[in-house]
Write a protein that holds these residues in place. Structure first.
Motif, mmCIF file in Angstrom:
data_model
loop_
_atom_site.group_PDB
_atom_site.id
_atom_site.type_symbol
_atom_site.label_atom_id
_atom_site.label_comp_id
_atom_site.label_asym_id
_atom_site.label_seq_id
_atom_site.Cartn_x
_atom_site.Cartn_y
_atom_site.Cartn_z
ATOM 1 N N ARG A 62 1.036 -1.096 0.113
ATOM 2 C CA ARG A 62 -0.034 -0.090 0.180
ATOM 3 C C ARG A 62 0.914 1.171 -0.133
ATOM 4 N NH1 ARG A 62 -3.211 -1.100 4.105
ATOM 5 N NH2 ARG A 62 -1.900 -0.216 5.704
ATOM 6 N N LYS A 63 1.811 1.225 0.833
ATOM 7 C CA LYS A 63 2.835 2.441 0.869
ATOM 8 C C LYS A 63 3.456 2.428 -0.631
ATOM 9 C CE LYS A 63 4.360 2.861 5.657
ATOM 10 N NZ LYS A 63 5.434 2.779 6.564
ATOM 11 N N LEU A 64 3.735 1.525 -1.147
ATOM 12 C CA LEU A 64 4.393 1.447 -2.654
ATOM 13 C C LEU A 64 3.519 2.067 -3.624
ATOM 14 C CD1 LEU A 64 7.039 0.698 -4.137
ATOM 15 C CD2 LEU A 64 5.980 -1.608 -4.447
ATOM 16 N N ALA A 107 2.097 6.828 -6.966
ATOM 17 C CA ALA A 107 1.091 7.604 -7.216
ATOM 18 C C ALA A 107 1.582 9.220 -6.878
ATOM 19 C CB ALA A 107 -0.277 7.397 -6.670
ATOM 20 N N GLU A 108 2.260 9.228 -5.964
ATOM 21 C CA GLU A 108 2.865 10.590 -5.406
ATOM 22 C C GLU A 108 3.987 10.956 -6.579
ATOM 23 O OE1 GLU A 108 4.930 12.890 -1.838
ATOM 24 O OE2 GLU A 108 3.791 11.140 -1.536
ATOM 25 N N ALA A 109 4.678 10.054 -6.862
ATOM 26 C CA ALA A 109 5.954 10.111 -7.781
ATOM 27 C C ALA A 109 5.545 10.498 -9.161
ATOM 28 C CB ALA A 109 6.961 9.103 -7.858
ATOM 29 N N ARG A 169 3.989 14.011 -9.116
ATOM 30 C CA ARG A 169 4.970 15.038 -8.977
ATOM 31 C C ARG A 169 5.876 15.415 -10.396
ATOM 32 N NH1 ARG A 169 7.903 15.527 -2.908
ATOM 33 N NH2 ARG A 169 5.720 15.785 -2.063
ATOM 34 N N ASN A 170 5.856 13.711 -10.950
ATOM 35 C CA ASN A 170 6.472 14.169 -12.314
ATOM 36 C C ASN A 170 5.684 14.936 -13.264
ATOM 37 O OD1 ASN A 170 9.078 12.611 -11.843
ATOM 38 N ND2 ASN A 170 7.797 10.527 -12.506
ATOM 39 N N GLN A 171 4.281 14.574 -13.125
ATOM 40 C CA GLN A 171 3.274 15.593 -13.988
ATOM 41 C C GLN A 171 3.630 17.069 -13.605
ATOM 42 O OE1 GLN A 171 -0.444 13.974 -13.233
ATOM 43 N NE2 GLN A 171 -0.427 12.653 -14.974
ATOM 44 N N GLN A 172 3.593 17.439 -12.126
ATOM 45 C CA GLN A 172 3.906 18.718 -11.851
ATOM 46 C C GLN A 172 5.253 19.237 -12.399
ATOM 47 O OE1 GLN A 172 3.828 18.582 -7.677
ATOM 48 N NE2 GLN A 172 1.515 18.853 -7.648
#
Length: 160
Positions: A74-76, A81-83, A86-89
């Motif tokens: 779940r953490k992975l 998802a966060e990475a 952030r890549n999109q940002q």
């Protein structure tokens, strides 16, 4: 004494003592009967004292391992998802930066062009004004008025 008996079956004198204490009117046993059964109590003890705690510990370890694995997965997933977000940002910011750099270059070229055209305009106007001043000055001064004061000086030389 009955807990650690050396023999499992009763003897003839034990049978007679039982008949004396508890008489049976119909038929009495004349000879002691001994049915030896295989109790397999060793296997039961092995299961109770060794196998059950081992299986309980194993089940606990498997349960904790399963919980930890699910938590890590779940953490992975959250980290992925966060990475991705952030890549999109970062991609959007780089697109914005590229656009701003292009706009900056366009503005710089525009300012340079405007500066050159403004300098040419000012220089042209300065030449036109200079030409006009020279024309006015030549028109006001005639060859006979070379030593006379300029117009509006009161007509006196030397101020006195």
């Amino acid at each position: 004494f009955s807990q650690h008996t050396p023999r499992v079956c009763i003897e003839q004198d034990d049978l007679e003592a039982l008949h004396t204490l508890y008489p049976d009117c119909t038929t009495g046993l004349v000879a002691p009967v001994c049915y030896k059964t295989v109790q397999n109590i060793g296997w039961v003890r092995l299961a109770v004292y060794i196998m059950l705690p081992t299986l309980a510990g194993l089940a606990l370890i498997v349960g904790v391992g399963h919980y930890c694995q699910r938590r890590q997965l779940r953490k992975l997933r959250q980290a992925k998802a966060e990475a991705h977000t952030r890549n999109q940002q970062i991609f959007q910011f780089s697109q914005t930066i590229d656009g701003l750099q292009r706009a900056n270059l366009d503005l710089h070229a525009s300012i340079t062009e405007m500066s050159v055209s403004e300098a040419e305009r000012v220089e042209g106007k300065a030449r036109a004004l200079t030409k006009k001043i020279l024309e006015i000055h030549h028109a006001d001064s005639s060859p006979s008025d070379i030593g006379s004061p300029p117009p509006g000086a009161g007509g006196r030389l030397g101020g006195g």
